[in-house]
Motif scaffolding. Structure first.
Motif, PDB file in Angstrom:
ATOM      1  N   THR A 136       0.836  -1.204   0.000  1.00 46.06           N
ATOM      2  CA  THR A 136       0.000   0.000   0.000  1.00 46.06           C
ATOM      3  C   THR A 136       0.869   1.252   0.000  1.00 46.06           C
ATOM      4  O   THR A 136       2.070   1.195   0.265  1.00 46.06           O
ATOM      5  CB  THR A 136      -0.953  -0.010   1.199  1.00 46.06           C
ATOM      6  OG1 THR A 136      -0.196  -0.280   2.386  1.00 46.06           O
ATOM      7  CG2 THR A 136      -2.013  -1.085   1.050  1.00 46.06           C
ATOM      8  N   ARG A 163       0.415   4.684   1.557  1.00 46.59           N
ATOM      9  CA  ARG A 163      -0.174   5.778   2.340  1.00 46.59           C
ATOM     10  C   ARG A 163       0.757   6.988   2.372  1.00 46.59           C
ATOM     11  O   ARG A 163       1.965   6.843   2.530  1.00 46.59           O
ATOM     12  CB  ARG A 163      -0.467   5.309   3.773  1.00 46.59           C
ATOM     13  CG  ARG A 163      -1.542   4.273   3.813  1.00 46.59           C
ATOM     14  CD  ARG A 163      -1.993   3.862   5.191  1.00 46.59           C
ATOM     15  NE  ARG A 163      -3.221   3.103   5.080  1.00 46.59           N
ATOM     16  CZ  ARG A 163      -3.254   1.809   4.744  1.00 46.59           C
ATOM     17  NH1 ARG A 163      -2.160   1.146   4.564  1.00 46.59           N
ATOM     18  NH2 ARG A 163      -4.407   1.193   4.606  1.00 46.59           N
ATOM     19  N   PRO A 203       6.059  -1.976   8.444  1.00 51.41           N
ATOM     20  CA  PRO A 203       6.563  -2.081   7.084  1.00 51.41           C
ATOM     21  C   PRO A 203       6.354  -0.774   6.309  1.00 51.41           C
ATOM     22  O   PRO A 203       5.316  -0.115   6.447  1.00 51.41           O
ATOM     23  CB  PRO A 203       5.668  -3.173   6.499  1.00 51.41           C
ATOM     24  CG  PRO A 203       4.346  -2.968   7.181  1.00 51.41           C
ATOM     25  CD  PRO A 203       4.672  -2.495   8.571  1.00 51.41           C
ATOM     26  N   ASP A 254      11.083  -3.259   4.651  1.00 51.01           N
ATOM     27  CA  ASP A 254      10.016  -4.126   4.130  1.00 51.01           C
ATOM     28  C   ASP A 254      10.710  -5.236   3.317  1.00 51.01           C
ATOM     29  O   ASP A 254      11.653  -4.938   2.575  1.00 51.01           O
ATOM     30  CB  ASP A 254       9.116  -3.283   3.196  1.00 51.01           C
ATOM     31  CG  ASP A 254       7.782  -3.936   2.893  1.00 51.01           C
ATOM     32  OD1 ASP A 254       6.740  -3.322   3.172  1.00 51.01           O
ATOM     33  OD2 ASP A 254       7.776  -5.068   2.358  1.00 51.01           O
ATOM     34  N   LEU A 299      10.248  -8.585   9.670  1.00 55.95           N
ATOM     35  CA  LEU A 299      10.019  -8.947  11.067  1.00 55.95           C
ATOM     36  C   LEU A 299       9.863 -10.467  11.134  1.00 55.95           C
ATOM     37  O   LEU A 299       9.348 -11.063  10.200  1.00 55.95           O
ATOM     38  CB  LEU A 299       8.741  -8.271  11.586  1.00 55.95           C
ATOM     39  CG  LEU A 299       8.879  -6.792  11.939  1.00 55.95           C
ATOM     40  CD1 LEU A 299       7.502  -6.216  12.251  1.00 55.95           C
ATOM     41  CD2 LEU A 299       9.837  -6.577  13.109  1.00 55.95           C
TER      42      LEU A 299
HETATM   43  C1  LIG Z   1      -0.587  -3.297   3.914  1.00 52.37           C
HETATM   44  S1  LIG Z   1       1.143  -2.957   3.641  1.00 52.37           S
HETATM   45  C2  LIG Z   1       1.451  -1.648   4.774  1.00 52.37           C
HETATM   46  C3  LIG Z   1       2.470  -0.660   4.257  1.00 52.37           C
HETATM   47  C4  LIG Z   1       2.473   0.705   4.936  1.00 52.37           C
HETATM   48  N1  LIG Z   1       2.769   0.597   6.355  1.00 52.37           N
HETATM   49  C5  LIG Z   1       1.153   1.409   4.749  1.00 52.37           C
HETATM   50  O1  LIG Z   1       0.367   1.492   5.707  1.00 52.37           O
HETATM   51  O2  LIG Z   1       0.881   1.867   3.625  1.00 52.37           O
HETATM   52  C6  LIG Z   1       1.871  -4.402   4.373  1.00 52.37           C
HETATM   53  C7  LIG Z   1       3.348  -4.520   4.064  1.00 52.37           C
HETATM   54  O3  LIG Z   1       3.946  -5.484   4.952  1.00 52.37           O
HETATM   55  C8  LIG Z   1       5.051  -6.049   4.282  1.00 52.37           C
HETATM   56  N2  LIG Z   1       5.450  -7.270   5.003  1.00 52.37           N
HETATM   57  C9  LIG Z   1       5.026  -8.543   4.817  1.00 52.37           C
HETATM   58  N3  LIG Z   1       5.632  -9.366   5.684  1.00 52.37           N
HETATM   59  C10 LIG Z   1       6.470  -8.598   6.454  1.00 52.37           C
HETATM   60  C11 LIG Z   1       7.371  -8.871   7.518  1.00 52.37           C
HETATM   61  N4  LIG Z   1       7.531 -10.111   7.998  1.00 52.37           N
HETATM   62  N5  LIG Z   1       8.064  -7.838   8.055  1.00 52.37           N
HETATM   63  C12 LIG Z   1       7.908  -6.575   7.585  1.00 52.37           C
HETATM   64  N6  LIG Z   1       7.071  -6.258   6.578  1.00 52.37           N
HETATM   65  C13 LIG Z   1       6.362  -7.260   6.014  1.00 52.37           C
HETATM   66  C14 LIG Z   1       4.524  -6.276   2.883  1.00 52.37           C
HETATM   67  O4  LIG Z   1       5.572  -6.444   1.956  1.00 52.37           O
HETATM   68  C15 LIG Z   1       3.699  -5.000   2.658  1.00 52.37           C
HETATM   69  O5  LIG Z   1       4.455  -4.007   2.011  1.00 52.37           O
END
Ligand SMILES: C[S@@+](CC[C@H](N)C(=O)[O-])C[C@H]1O[C@@H](n2cnc3c(N)ncnc32)[C@H](O)[C@@H]1O
Length: 231
Positions: free
Chosen positions: A9, A11, A38, A59, A129
């Motif tokens: 996403t 934002r 992330p 991320d 994470l």
């Molecule tokens: C819904 S997005 C949120 C991004 C941002 N924080 C926002 O609100 O626009 C979720 C993100 O989590 C990342 N993600 C997935 N598994 C993860 C992990 N284990 N650690 C960190 N980030 C991760 C994905 O690649 C994705 O970009």
């Protein structure tokens, strides 16, 4: 690499401020850098730089080539457009905002992300994470939007605890971690939040749930705020 099942996403900074009860002035006043984990394809890092604030985004998707990442971010935007078409009230950050304008703010954030991640790749760190490649206490403030509670299928309770503890570890002893949302993608609140908070307390991490009002209708958003005990 992209984690199947998660949306990338985009934002913008203003939406982050609304989600986490922050202002631009509060970001500028911080005594150190901010971690966005992330980061997704958010505009936060690029927009904060304009204010003189250092934000490091992390991320696992940053391991992918940029064209792949931006294609996934466009798909994330289209997915949000579909959600807005069926339940605008649930997804809009403010009732004053119209869906088209909200989606344009994502498009702008995605473009800022793409340009900034090319210009300053050191601010976009590929990592996942519950293990981040940062020294203890590196950040004055850590923000975590739409991950640990939003995808419970990826983060069962012990992984949520490990993820939260890792976010605390990389945050300065006098800093704080803010996490939102505390519910999954179907708006179901995390059923074991009290147990998680107890387990955090046992590890000398104090937690509180702060409510921030959503502009327009006064409905509140819950943010989990974590601080080290005895700082
Ligand atoms: C819904 S997005 C949120 C991004 C941002 N924080 C926002 O609100 O626009 C979720 C993100 O989590 C990342 N993600 C997935 N598994 C993860 C992990 N284990 N650690 C960190 N980030 C991760 C994905 O690649 C994705 O970009």
């Amino acid at each position: 690499m992209h984690t199947p099942g998660t949306l990338i996403t985009s934002r913008p900074l203003d939406e982050y401020c609304g989600l986490f009860g922050l202002t631009r002035a509060a970001l500028v006043a911080l005594p150190g850098p901010v971690l966005d984990c992330p980061g997704g394809a958010a505009g936060l890092t690029a927009e904060a730089r304009e204010l003189g604030v250092t934000v490091i985004a992390t991320d696992p998707a940053y391991a992918a080539p940029l064209p792949e990442l931006t294609a996934l971010a466009r798909a994330g935007r289209d997915s949000m457009a579909a959600r807005l078409a069926t339940a605008p009230d649930r997804h809009l950050p403010s009732t004053h905002l119209r869906p088209e304008r909200y989606l344009r703010s994502w498009d702008r954030a995605r473009r800022l992300f793409a340009a900034d991640s090319v210009a300053r790749p050191e601010r976009y760190v590929a990592a996942a994470l519950p293990r981040l490649p940062f020294a203890d206490g590196s950040f004055a403030l850590t923000l975590s939007a739409y991950l640990l509670f939003a995808y419970p299928e990826l983060f069962p309770p012990e992984q949520q605890l490990a993820g939260l503890l890792e976010l605390v570890r990389v945050t300065a002893p006098d800093g704080e971690v803010r996490v939102h949302p505390l519910h999954d993608g179907a708006a179901r609140p995390c059923p074991h939040l009290s147990r998680l908070r107890f387990a955090l307390g046992e590890r000398r991490v104090a937690s509180e749930i702060t409510r921030f009002a959503r502009p327009g209708d006064g409905r509140t958003r819950r943010v989990l705020v974590l601080r080290r005990v005895g700082r």
